[in-house]
Design a protein around this motif. Structure first.
Motif, PDB file in Angstrom:
ATOM      1  N   TYR A   8      33.548  69.213  31.867  1.00 23.57           N
ATOM      2  CA  TYR A   8      34.637  69.283  30.890  1.00 23.57           C
ATOM      3  C   TYR A   8      34.674  68.036  30.017  1.00 23.57           C
ATOM      4  O   TYR A   8      35.001  68.118  28.822  1.00 23.57           O
ATOM      5  CB  TYR A   8      35.970  69.476  31.607  1.00 23.57           C
ATOM      6  CG  TYR A   8      36.129  70.841  32.204  1.00 23.57           C
ATOM      7  CD1 TYR A   8      36.571  71.913  31.430  1.00 23.57           C
ATOM      8  CD2 TYR A   8      35.826  71.089  33.541  1.00 23.57           C
ATOM      9  CE1 TYR A   8      36.715  73.184  31.971  1.00 23.57           C
ATOM     10  CE2 TYR A   8      35.967  72.356  34.093  1.00 23.57           C
ATOM     11  CZ  TYR A   8      36.410  73.393  33.300  1.00 23.57           C
ATOM     12  OH  TYR A   8      36.532  74.658  33.832  1.00 23.57           O
ATOM     13  N   ALA A   9      34.356  66.887  30.605  1.00 20.38           N
ATOM     14  CA  ALA A   9      34.279  65.669  29.800  1.00 20.38           C
ATOM     15  C   ALA A   9      33.178  65.778  28.752  1.00 20.38           C
ATOM     16  O   ALA A   9      33.352  65.361  27.599  1.00 20.38           O
ATOM     17  CB  ALA A   9      34.024  64.460  30.708  1.00 20.38           C
ATOM     18  N   MET A  63      29.355  76.852  31.349  1.00 20.52           N
ATOM     19  CA  MET A  63      30.496  77.466  32.015  1.00 20.52           C
ATOM     20  C   MET A  63      31.801  76.739  31.690  1.00 20.52           C
ATOM     21  O   MET A  63      32.862  77.363  31.559  1.00 20.52           O
ATOM     22  CB  MET A  63      30.280  77.483  33.535  1.00 20.52           C
ATOM     23  CG  MET A  63      29.150  78.396  33.991  1.00 20.52           C
ATOM     24  SD  MET A  63      29.410  80.133  33.537  1.00 20.52           S
ATOM     25  CE  MET A  63      28.299  80.282  32.117  1.00 20.52           C
ATOM     26  N   ALA A  64      31.735  75.419  31.543  1.00 22.02           N
ATOM     27  CA  ALA A  64      32.938  74.684  31.148  1.00 22.02           C
ATOM     28  C   ALA A  64      33.374  75.076  29.737  1.00 22.02           C
ATOM     29  O   ALA A  64      34.565  75.279  29.470  1.00 22.02           O
ATOM     30  CB  ALA A  64      32.685  73.184  31.232  1.00 22.02           C
ATOM     31  N   ALA A  65      32.416  75.190  28.828  1.00 20.36           N
ATOM     32  CA  ALA A  65      32.744  75.604  27.465  1.00 20.36           C
ATOM     33  C   ALA A  65      33.280  77.026  27.442  1.00 20.36           C
ATOM     34  O   ALA A  65      34.230  77.338  26.706  1.00 20.36           O
ATOM     35  CB  ALA A  65      31.503  75.490  26.576  1.00 20.36           C
ATOM     36  N   ALA A 115      27.727  77.625  47.298  1.00 17.66           N
ATOM     37  CA  ALA A 115      28.411  78.649  46.511  1.00 17.66           C
ATOM     38  C   ALA A 115      29.921  78.532  46.656  1.00 17.66           C
ATOM     39  O   ALA A 115      30.675  78.728  45.692  1.00 17.66           O
ATOM     40  CB  ALA A 115      27.951  80.040  46.945  1.00 17.66           C
ATOM     41  N   LEU A 116      30.401  78.203  47.887  1.00 16.03           N
ATOM     42  CA  LEU A 116      31.832  78.076  48.137  1.00 16.03           C
ATOM     43  C   LEU A 116      32.238  76.645  48.470  1.00 16.03           C
ATOM     44  O   LEU A 116      33.276  76.179  48.002  1.00 16.03           O
ATOM     45  CB  LEU A 116      32.254  79.016  49.272  1.00 16.03           C
ATOM     46  CG  LEU A 116      32.043  80.516  49.017  1.00 16.03           C
ATOM     47  CD1 LEU A 116      32.438  81.320  50.253  1.00 16.03           C
ATOM     48  CD2 LEU A 116      32.848  80.989  47.806  1.00 16.03           C
ATOM     49  N   ALA A 117      31.446  75.964  49.275  1.00 16.93           N
ATOM     50  CA  ALA A 117      31.756  74.596  49.689  1.00 16.93           C
ATOM     51  C   ALA A 117      30.985  73.616  48.813  1.00 16.93           C
ATOM     52  O   ALA A 117      29.766  73.501  48.916  1.00 16.93           O
ATOM     53  CB  ALA A 117      31.397  74.389  51.157  1.00 16.93           C
ATOM     54  N   PHE A 118      31.691  72.917  47.933  1.00 19.14           N
ATOM     55  CA  PHE A 118      31.039  71.952  47.044  1.00 19.14           C
ATOM     56  C   PHE A 118      32.050  70.890  46.641  1.00 19.14           C
ATOM     57  O   PHE A 118      33.263  71.057  46.817  1.00 19.14           O
ATOM     58  CB  PHE A 118      30.495  72.648  45.799  1.00 19.14           C
ATOM     59  CG  PHE A 118      31.547  73.335  44.961  1.00 19.14           C
ATOM     60  CD1 PHE A 118      32.158  72.666  43.904  1.00 19.14           C
ATOM     61  CD2 PHE A 118      31.943  74.634  45.237  1.00 19.14           C
ATOM     62  CE1 PHE A 118      33.139  73.284  43.141  1.00 19.14           C
ATOM     63  CE2 PHE A 118      32.922  75.255  44.476  1.00 19.14           C
ATOM     64  CZ  PHE A 118      33.526  74.592  43.436  1.00 19.14           C
ATOM     65  N   SER A 119      31.560  69.793  46.114  1.00 15.69           N
ATOM     66  CA  SER A 119      32.427  68.708  45.641  1.00 15.69           C
ATOM     67  C   SER A 119      32.693  68.916  44.158  1.00 15.69           C
ATOM     68  O   SER A 119      31.774  68.786  43.332  1.00 15.69           O
ATOM     69  CB  SER A 119      31.751  67.349  45.867  1.00 15.69           C
ATOM     70  OG  SER A 119      31.519  67.131  47.249  1.00 15.69           O
ATOM     71  N   PRO A 120      33.914  69.263  43.777  1.00 10.83           N
ATOM     72  CA  PRO A 120      34.185  69.547  42.358  1.00 10.83           C
ATOM     73  C   PRO A 120      34.075  68.301  41.496  1.00 10.83           C
ATOM     74  O   PRO A 120      34.362  67.184  41.940  1.00 10.83           O
ATOM     75  CB  PRO A 120      35.616  70.089  42.381  1.00 10.83           C
ATOM     76  CG  PRO A 120      36.216  69.535  43.625  1.00 10.83           C
ATOM     77  CD  PRO A 120      35.094  69.433  44.619  1.00 10.83           C
ATOM     78  N   THR A 121      33.666  68.485  40.263  1.00 15.21           N
ATOM     79  CA  THR A 121      33.540  67.407  39.296  1.00 15.21           C
ATOM     80  C   THR A 121      34.046  67.884  37.940  1.00 15.21           C
ATOM     81  O   THR A 121      33.927  69.063  37.597  1.00 15.21           O
ATOM     82  CB  THR A 121      32.076  66.953  39.175  1.00 15.21           C
ATOM     83  OG1 THR A 121      31.980  65.956  38.161  1.00 15.21           O
ATOM     84  CG2 THR A 121      31.165  68.111  38.825  1.00 15.21           C
ATOM     85  N   LEU A 122      34.617  66.965  37.187  1.00 10.88           N
ATOM     86  CA  LEU A 122      35.107  67.269  35.839  1.00 10.88           C
ATOM     87  C   LEU A 122      34.155  66.751  34.765  1.00 10.88           C
ATOM     88  O   LEU A 122      34.513  66.709  33.586  1.00 10.88           O
ATOM     89  CB  LEU A 122      36.497  66.646  35.628  1.00 10.88           C
ATOM     90  CG  LEU A 122      37.616  67.197  36.525  1.00 10.88           C
ATOM     91  CD1 LEU A 122      38.921  66.447  36.255  1.00 10.88           C
ATOM     92  CD2 LEU A 122      37.805  68.692  36.299  1.00 10.88           C
ATOM     93  N   MET A 150      32.630  81.722  37.006  1.00  8.74           N
ATOM     94  CA  MET A 150      32.568  80.869  35.820  1.00  8.74           C
ATOM     95  C   MET A 150      33.358  79.587  36.027  1.00  8.74           C
ATOM     96  O   MET A 150      32.879  78.482  35.728  1.00  8.74           O
ATOM     97  CB  MET A 150      33.102  81.636  34.607  1.00  8.74           C
ATOM     98  CG  MET A 150      33.152  80.836  33.328  1.00  8.74           C
ATOM     99  SD  MET A 150      33.888  81.767  31.969  1.00  8.74           S
ATOM    100  CE  MET A 150      35.616  81.808  32.504  1.00  8.74           C
ATOM    101  N   ILE A 151      34.581  79.711  36.551  1.00  5.31           N
ATOM    102  CA  ILE A 151      35.417  78.530  36.753  1.00  5.31           C
ATOM    103  C   ILE A 151      34.821  77.620  37.817  1.00  5.31           C
ATOM    104  O   ILE A 151      34.785  76.393  37.657  1.00  5.31           O
ATOM    105  CB  ILE A 151      36.844  78.954  37.134  1.00  5.31           C
ATOM    106  CG1 ILE A 151      37.484  79.723  35.969  1.00  5.31           C
ATOM    107  CG2 ILE A 151      37.689  77.743  37.511  1.00  5.31           C
ATOM    108  CD1 ILE A 151      38.832  80.316  36.311  1.00  5.31           C
ATOM    109  N   SER A 152      34.337  78.210  38.921  1.00  5.89           N
ATOM    110  CA  SER A 152      33.746  77.373  39.975  1.00  5.89           C
ATOM    111  C   SER A 152      32.472  76.695  39.491  1.00  5.89           C
ATOM    112  O   SER A 152      32.227  75.526  39.809  1.00  5.89           O
ATOM    113  CB  SER A 152      33.458  78.224  41.217  1.00  5.89           C
ATOM    114  OG  SER A 152      32.463  79.206  40.941  1.00  5.89           O
ATOM    115  N   ALA A 153      31.652  77.404  38.715  1.00  7.14           N
ATOM    116  CA  ALA A 153      30.424  76.800  38.196  1.00  7.14           C
ATOM    117  C   ALA A 153      30.719  75.675  37.219  1.00  7.14           C
ATOM    118  O   ALA A 153      29.951  74.712  37.116  1.00  7.14           O
ATOM    119  CB  ALA A 153      29.557  77.871  37.521  1.00  7.14           C
ATOM    120  N   SER A 154      31.841  75.783  36.504  1.00  8.83           N
ATOM    121  CA  SER A 154      32.193  74.706  35.566  1.00  8.83           C
ATOM    122  C   SER A 154      32.578  73.421  36.285  1.00  8.83           C
ATOM    123  O   SER A 154      32.593  72.353  35.676  1.00  8.83           O
ATOM    124  CB  SER A 154      33.350  75.158  34.673  1.00  8.83           C
ATOM    125  OG  SER A 154      34.553  75.293  35.416  1.00  8.83           O
TER     126      SER A 154
END
Length: 271
Positions: free
Chosen positions: A56-57, A239-241, A46-53, A29-33
């Motif tokens: 959440y915005a 997932m962010a919510a 699934a494991l290697a990705f560029s995180p984005t916020l 859930m946290i990684s998908a968010s």
């Protein structure tokens, strides 16, 4: 291998599997968010990705989730306080005066599915022009929290020696005075347990709020449902919510878990 050593290995393996089963959905859930919807559907990321916020915005700014957080806090807090105010004297009376039939009624109310009362409640509250307000949400959440408070506190009051209250009565206190000045201070761990669990159940309640709230009184669990559309699902925003809803409860549970355990097991050794 000795039986004791084999048991230790089995216990470690079993605990590890249980922890993985419980923690894996939260980690996903946290990684998908932190992913875009394209990355969520891509197995290679699934494991290697560029995180984005960005998710959440979207949740905290565009979806007006701060207002929904305030609504959830107010409803959960009010339902918990009202349940404690009504439930503590009720649990004390049932415990000290052997009102076991009343306790059975409370237990039945605890196990009755809430959905069986949802339609009658909607009919009654709609005629009273209460649907859409905070009052009806607080009352409906008390259907879950009030029996929980009574059920937990009955066991806690049973574990307290009645001789303390009898001594207070001999000294001139009434039953109400003994309850207020003797029993309640000794019951703080149980009260904390009942209050925490009541707050958590109210915070997570979805069904009552979905039917009885409106746009101004919508709570977080209902607001999450907005990310589920007819033709598609915004998994990143969903997932962010969900993370926004889950993390406060997880933090509270981590800090107060010892009180919850002590309160739930207080009456286990009675007799």
């Amino acid at each position: 291998m000795r039986p004791r050593a084999a048991y230790r290995v089995f216990r470690v393996v079993a605990l590890t599997l249980v922890v993985l089963v419980l923690v894996a959905p939260l980690l996903w859930m946290i990684s998908a968010s932190l992913k875009t919807n394209v990355d969520i559907y891509d197995p290679d990321k699934a494991l290697a990705f560029s995180p984005t916020l960005a998710n959440y915005a979207k949740v905290l700014q565009q979806a007006n989730y701060v207002e929904f957080i305030v609504n959830s806090l107010w409803v959960a807090f009010a339902a918990t306080v009202a349940s404690l105010v009504l439930g503590l004297p009720a649990a004390y009376s049932m415990s000290r005066f052997n009102m076991r039939k009343s306790a059975l009624v409370v237990l039945m109310a605890r196990v009755i599915p809430g959905v069986s009362l949802l339609v009658p409640w909607y009919y009654v509250f709609s005629n009273l022009k209460m649907v859409g307000g905070f009052g009806v949400l607080i009352i409906s959440h008390m259907f879950v929290s009030l029996p929980l408070v009574v059920y937990i506190m009955m066991g806690y009051f049973d574990s307290l020696p009645a001789e303390l209250e009898e001594a207070a009565l001999v000294d001139g206190l009434t039953h109400v005075g003994a309850f207020r000045r003797i029993t309640l201070p000794l019951s703080l761990p149980g009260i904390a347990t009942a209050g925490i669990l009541s707050f958590i159940f109210s915070w997570n309640n979805f069904m009552f709020a979905l039917v009885l709230s409106d746009a101004d009184t919508k709570t977080l669990p209902v607001a999450i449902f907005d990310f589920v559309g007819y033709a598609s699902i915004d998994w990143g925003g969903l997932m962010a919510a969900a993370t926004v809803v889950t993390l406060p409860i997880m933090v509270i549970a981590l800090f107060v878990q010892k009180y919850v355990v002590s309160g739930l097991t207080a009456g286990a050794t009675k007799g």
